[in-house]
Enzyme design. Sequence first.
Site, PDB file in Angstrom:
ATOM      1  N   SER A 118       0.851  -1.197  -0.009  1.00  0.00           N
ATOM      2  CA  SER A 118       0.124   0.159  -0.051  1.00  0.00           C
ATOM      3  C   SER A 118       0.705   1.363   0.061  1.00  0.00           C
ATOM      4  CB  SER A 118      -0.798   0.138   1.211  1.00  0.00           C
ATOM      5  OG  SER A 118      -1.862  -1.077   1.200  1.00  0.00           O
ATOM      6  N   TYR A 149     -10.530   6.524   2.700  1.00  0.00           N
ATOM      7  CA  TYR A 149     -11.808   6.009   3.767  1.00  0.00           C
ATOM      8  C   TYR A 149     -12.889   6.839   4.060  1.00  0.00           C
ATOM      9  CZ  TYR A 149     -10.375   1.226   3.958  1.00  0.00           C
ATOM     10  OH  TYR A 149     -10.231  -0.283   3.585  1.00  0.00           O
ATOM     11  N   ALA A 205      -4.627  -0.162  -2.743  1.00  0.00           N
ATOM     12  CA  ALA A 205      -3.973   0.294  -1.480  1.00  0.00           C
ATOM     13  C   ALA A 205      -4.879   0.864  -0.439  1.00  0.00           C
ATOM     14  CB  ALA A 205      -2.963   1.620  -1.891  1.00  0.00           C
ATOM     15  N   LYS A 206      -4.502   0.155   0.897  1.00  0.00           N
ATOM     16  CA  LYS A 206      -5.529   0.575   2.111  1.00  0.00           C
ATOM     17  C   LYS A 206      -4.792   1.876   2.522  1.00  0.00           C
ATOM     18  CE  LYS A 206      -7.629  -2.021   6.003  1.00  0.00           C
ATOM     19  NZ  LYS A 206      -8.905  -2.052   5.329  1.00  0.00           N
ATOM     20  N   THR A 207      -5.465   2.879   2.019  1.00  0.00           N
ATOM     21  CA  THR A 207      -5.063   4.134   2.145  1.00  0.00           C
ATOM     22  C   THR A 207      -5.824   5.106   3.274  1.00  0.00           C
ATOM     23  OG1 THR A 207      -4.164   4.456   0.133  1.00  0.00           O
ATOM     24  CG2 THR A 207      -4.148   6.450   1.084  1.00  0.00           C
TER      25      THR A 207
END
Length: 314
Positions: free
Chosen positions: A72, A172, A166-168
Amino acid sequence: MPGFEQMRAERDSLDTIWMNGEFTDWEDATTHVLTHGLHYGTGVFEGARCYDTENGPALFRWDAHVERLFDSAKPYDMEIPYTKEELTEATLELIRTNELESCYIRPVAYFGYHQLGVSPGDCPTDVAIAAWPWGAYLGEDALENGIDVMVSSWRKHASSQIPTNAKTNGLYVNSLLAGEEARRNGYEEALVLNKEGNVAEGPGENLFMVRDGELYTPALSESILDGITRDTVITLAEERGIPVHETAISRGELNTADELFFTGSAAEVTPIRKVDNVVIGDGSRGPVTEELQSAFFDLVERTSDEHDDWFTYV
């Protein structure tokens, strides 16, 4: 939400957060108000679980979570100043220090305080890991009886706009908007469509649909996160002879599904009872969902000996 209420109730019993290479008192784990990640959302994170198994506390698929954390960071040219092994040992020691048997784990890396501007420039990469007791994300009752969801008016961004693999942190905001819209309208959670109008995912969950005994889930090309619990359920289904199709799912297909359920490290395997007040199947947890949910919890509680390589014991 139930999970956050539990976290607040349990927080006073927690002492320590790992931050930038040191164990820090919970209340002292702070950052500057001009931190780059606060202003521009420039951070990446993970959500993993440690389960209290028959063989002792164990992190579930931790290697996959750490790998995704580093992946990420790549689109943002963010260099995490610790090795995967160092983060693993820090996490294990954190769980021991806080005397946790089962918990949710939140590693986060973000551009810290140095200068303010869209470019992070010489901002350092700060890294922290927290862990706390966290039960069923959507409530214990939801695991058996399911939840009601609505299709959000907010769309999921496309991978051509922002990397969806990507866990950005900043991304969120999209999840927050969708989830809060659903809760304002009396639903437990949202479903988000992509720019083409196909089903993408929940605000923090991947989606599965059951039709005629077969499993369908949005493909990675549908602007979804490559969920680790999603991958786990696909593996468990295939091992049990349940056909799995990674494909596009239209909004209309939701209403005629035999079963629907969410997966995620926080949500685990949660049935969906209604979509936009349309009852799914007979309005209860369906047989395929129940089979895979049981297989999942048997796995993570180690009442089965499958996939021992997925566990890192504390």
